[in-house]
Design an enzyme around this catalytic site. Structure first.
Site, PDB file in Angstrom:
ATOM      1  N   THR A  49       0.860  -1.182   0.000  1.00 54.15           N
ATOM      2  CA  THR A  49       0.000   0.000   0.000  1.00 54.15           C
ATOM      3  C   THR A  49       0.897   1.233   0.000  1.00 54.15           C
ATOM      4  O   THR A  49       2.121   1.122  -0.039  1.00 54.15           O
ATOM      5  CB  THR A  49      -0.911   0.027   1.242  1.00 54.15           C
ATOM      6  OG1 THR A  49      -0.114   0.348   2.404  1.00 54.15           O
ATOM      7  CG2 THR A  49      -1.596  -1.316   1.456  1.00 54.15           C
ATOM      8  N   CYS A  50       0.294   2.406   0.070  1.00 54.49           N
ATOM      9  CA  CYS A  50       1.105   3.625   0.069  1.00 54.49           C
ATOM     10  C   CYS A  50       1.951   3.752   1.330  1.00 54.49           C
ATOM     11  O   CYS A  50       2.941   4.482   1.346  1.00 54.49           O
ATOM     12  CB  CYS A  50       0.218   4.850  -0.091  1.00 54.49           C
ATOM     13  SG  CYS A  50      -1.042   5.018   1.180  1.00 54.49           S
ATOM     14  N   ASN A  51       1.579   3.020   2.383  1.00 49.39           N
ATOM     15  CA  ASN A  51       2.308   3.144   3.645  1.00 49.39           C
ATOM     16  C   ASN A  51       3.103   1.916   4.049  1.00 49.39           C
ATOM     17  O   ASN A  51       3.811   1.938   5.048  1.00 49.39           O
ATOM     18  CB  ASN A  51       1.337   3.483   4.788  1.00 49.39           C
ATOM     19  CG  ASN A  51       0.922   4.934   4.750  1.00 49.39           C
ATOM     20  OD1 ASN A  51       1.716   5.803   4.411  1.00 49.39           O
ATOM     21  ND2 ASN A  51      -0.332   5.207   5.058  1.00 49.39           N
ATOM     22  N   PRO A 115     -10.497   2.753   7.016  1.00 50.42           N
ATOM     23  CA  PRO A 115     -11.141   1.534   6.523  1.00 50.42           C
ATOM     24  C   PRO A 115     -10.483   0.903   5.298  1.00 50.42           C
ATOM     25  O   PRO A 115     -10.726  -0.258   4.999  1.00 50.42           O
ATOM     26  CB  PRO A 115     -12.548   2.015   6.168  1.00 50.42           C
ATOM     27  CG  PRO A 115     -12.359   3.451   5.781  1.00 50.42           C
ATOM     28  CD  PRO A 115     -11.243   3.967   6.641  1.00 50.42           C
ATOM     29  N   GLN A 116      -9.636   1.662   4.568  1.00 55.86           N
ATOM     30  CA  GLN A 116      -9.105   1.141   3.302  1.00 55.86           C
ATOM     31  C   GLN A 116      -8.282  -0.124   3.481  1.00 55.86           C
ATOM     32  O   GLN A 116      -8.257  -0.985   2.603  1.00 55.86           O
ATOM     33  CB  GLN A 116      -8.224   2.202   2.616  1.00 55.86           C
ATOM     34  CG  GLN A 116      -8.993   3.346   2.013  1.00 55.86           C
ATOM     35  CD  GLN A 116      -9.208   4.467   3.006  1.00 55.86           C
ATOM     36  OE1 GLN A 116      -8.927   4.321   4.192  1.00 55.86           O
ATOM     37  NE2 GLN A 116      -9.718   5.586   2.538  1.00 55.86           N
ATOM     38  N   GLN A 120      -7.639  -3.655   1.128  1.00 52.10           N
ATOM     39  CA  GLN A 120      -6.295  -3.975   0.650  1.00 52.10           C
ATOM     40  C   GLN A 120      -5.847  -5.336   1.175  1.00 52.10           C
ATOM     41  O   GLN A 120      -5.189  -6.109   0.469  1.00 52.10           O
ATOM     42  CB  GLN A 120      -5.324  -2.870   1.092  1.00 52.10           C
ATOM     43  CG  GLN A 120      -5.596  -1.547   0.407  1.00 52.10           C
ATOM     44  CD  GLN A 120      -4.964  -0.369   1.149  1.00 52.10           C
ATOM     45  OE1 GLN A 120      -4.655  -0.436   2.340  1.00 52.10           O
ATOM     46  NE2 GLN A 120      -4.769   0.733   0.432  1.00 52.10           N
ATOM     47  N   ALA A 190      -8.151   9.445 -10.281  1.00 47.50           N
ATOM     48  CA  ALA A 190      -9.574   9.159 -10.035  1.00 47.50           C
ATOM     49  C   ALA A 190      -9.742   7.852  -9.282  1.00 47.50           C
ATOM     50  O   ALA A 190     -10.817   7.256  -9.304  1.00 47.50           O
ATOM     51  CB  ALA A 190     -10.328   9.107 -11.362  1.00 47.50           C
ATOM     52  N   GLU A 192      -9.360   5.465  -5.575  1.00 48.62           N
ATOM     53  CA  GLU A 192     -10.084   5.541  -4.306  1.00 48.62           C
ATOM     54  C   GLU A 192      -9.631   6.720  -3.452  1.00 48.62           C
ATOM     55  O   GLU A 192     -10.457   7.471  -2.919  1.00 48.62           O
ATOM     56  CB  GLU A 192      -9.890   4.234  -3.536  1.00 48.62           C
ATOM     57  CG  GLU A 192     -10.691   4.173  -2.245  1.00 48.62           C
ATOM     58  CD  GLU A 192     -10.506   2.858  -1.506  1.00 48.62           C
ATOM     59  OE1 GLU A 192     -11.229   2.641  -0.532  1.00 48.62           O
ATOM     60  OE2 GLU A 192      -9.649   2.049  -1.917  1.00 48.62           O
ATOM     61  N   MET A 193      -8.305   6.901  -3.322  1.00 50.58           N
ATOM     62  CA  MET A 193      -7.808   7.986  -2.469  1.00 50.58           C
ATOM     63  C   MET A 193      -8.129   9.348  -3.071  1.00 50.58           C
ATOM     64  O   MET A 193      -8.460  10.299  -2.353  1.00 50.58           O
ATOM     65  CB  MET A 193      -6.311   7.825  -2.235  1.00 50.58           C
ATOM     66  CG  MET A 193      -5.963   6.632  -1.361  1.00 50.58           C
ATOM     67  SD  MET A 193      -4.210   6.511  -0.967  1.00 50.58           S
ATOM     68  CE  MET A 193      -4.010   7.883   0.153  1.00 50.58           C
TER      69      MET A 193
END
Length: 435
Positions: A49-51, A115-116, A120, A190, A192-193
């Site tokens: 993920t991004c983190n 919640p994402q 994921q 465009a 989810e984030m």
């Protein structure tokens, strides 16, 4: 066999490291197969993920696995192993299970309660399952992790007043400008984030939202949701003088906004331009910050905003941590009982061998039995064996589920070892005499 979790996240590695390690859909299979082919790995799953870029799996307990994983990641990312070693974490056993439960429950997220991570988490498991990299233990572990996440969300207030990186980006915009009612925003992306950021900004009353995406149809869809306008991707630079805030969240692997391009675009712009890049890898060149009147923030800059908005969740997070600890203990007990399954199978096999021998002897003595009668006798024997072995089986599982009971298991293993079959020993002695 033991469970492990390893990898890199926003706590252990800066964004420059994480963005090079980010695993996309196109290379997911390749990385997964390389890791799954390591000698001491039985099951493995990748979550990117991004983190975080993390790996959860089952291995033989040899901690040299960490180095083997780093070798694969070093080849993939071109980051030297000695650099990766400074930022990697490696947990095994109880610590690994706890970490996985905390991740699935968003207790380890930059924004606690976001919640994402649940979606994921599910997607990562589905992909690993599709490529046959997970089996019995990880399937059970992921099911339990998702159950823990659900239990925490329903029994605590951790997910109330939802915040996320997207929300933090919107809050940063409001913090900078105060009132947003006369401000225009350009959202690039465009996904989810990007959609969440656009919706949060819309709810904060921005004057207008422009949306741009490589696939124009998706930009149109998102723009309609927030009463905004869609613009072509190749027109982004032309619109920069018209907006006050730019939110960037795309899946591009290279910067799409570069210093020289932005510098030319905003040359005559009087008002400052704030760019918030929440993409990983980053989509805006660092040097953009050097342009007069342009201010760039990336995902790591949002940490202070995120931290200031999770104070009220801390009490709920403490309650959630207690749930995690309780569920970790339950899973450890289940995992320990799995270790004695071969022993239970061995005992049942031994009982079945005795049953077959006795039935063979019995049927020779009474050959006039019909097949139906033989079948009924066999069923009676099986039922008797199951009833006799039920209590010992429960005893073995109970002892296995509790730490410090290895001696009990060893005694039972030895009890059913072939070396205590005195009849076989007698036959072996007689065979030696004849020789």
């Amino acid at each position: 066999m033991e469970i492990f979790s390893t990898g890199f996240n926003y706590k252990t590695a800066p964004v420059e490291i994480r963005e090079k390690l980010a695993i996309t859909e196109s290379n997911y299979q390749s990385i997964l197969e390389k890791l799954n082919s390591l000698d001491n790995v039985y099951e493995i799953c990748v979550i990117s993920t991004c983190n975080r870029v993390e790996f959860y799996g089952v291995f033989d307990g040899d901690e040299s696995l960490k180095y083997e994983i780093l070798k694969v990641l070093s080849q993939y990312s071109s980051i030297p192993i000695n650099i990766l070693e400074k930022h990697v974490f490696f947990y095994t056993g109880r610590d690994a299970i706890r970490h996985i439960f905390r991740v699935s429950s968003s207790l380890d997220s930059m924004v606690i309660g976001e919640p994402q991570i649940v979606c994921q988490f599910k997607e990562s498991f589905s992909l690993a399952k599709e490529y046959k990299a997970v089996r019995h233990i990880l399937t059970r572990l992921f099911d339990k992790a998702l159950n823990v996440s659900k239990k925490i969300r329903t029994s605590t207030g951790i997910s109330k007043k939802a915040v996320s990186i997207s929300y933090a980006a919107a809050l940063l915009a409001r913090k900078i400008f105060g009132d947003l009612k006369d401000k225009s925003v350009l959202v690039i992306g465009a996904g989810e984030m990007a959609e969440l950021a656009a919706k949060h900004l819309s709810s904060m009353g921005v004057k207008h939202i422009f949306v741009s995406n490589r696939t124009f149809e998706r930009a149109v869809e998102l723009a309609e949701k927030v009463n905004g306008s869609a613009i072509r991707f190749d027109k982004i630079l032309e619109f920069l003088p018209e907006v006050d805030i730019v939110i960037v969240s795309t899946g591009a692997t290279q910067p799409i906004l570069k210093k020289e391009d932005i510098k030319k675009a905003v040359k005559n712009k009087r008002e400052p331009l704030f760019i918030i890049d929440i993409s990983v890898p980053r989509n805006v060149e660092d040097d953009v910050n050097k342009i007069e009147g342009v201010y760039l923030y990336n995902i790591d800059d949002l940490k202070s905003i995120v931290n200031s908005n999770i104070e009220e969740r801390k009490i709920e997070a403490q309650r959630a941590e207690l749930i995690v600890e309780d569920e970790v203990e339950k899973f450890i007990k289940w995992l320990n009982t799995q270790k004695v399954n071969p022993l239970i199978t061995q005992i049942r096999d031994y009982a079945d061998q005795l049953r077959e021998k006795q039935l063979e002897r019995l049927f020779k003595q009474i050959p006039y039995l019909t097949e139906k009668e033989k079948e009924n006798i066999d069923l009676a024997f099986r039922s008797l064996i199951n009833k006799l072995l039920h209590r010992p089986t429960m005893y073995i599982k109970d002892k296995a589920s509790k730490e410090g009971n290895d001696l009990y298991i060893k005694i039972i293993e030895e009890m059913f070892s072939s070396k205590w079959d005195l009849r076989n020993k007698k036959q072996e002695k007689e065979s030696v005499r004849e020789d």
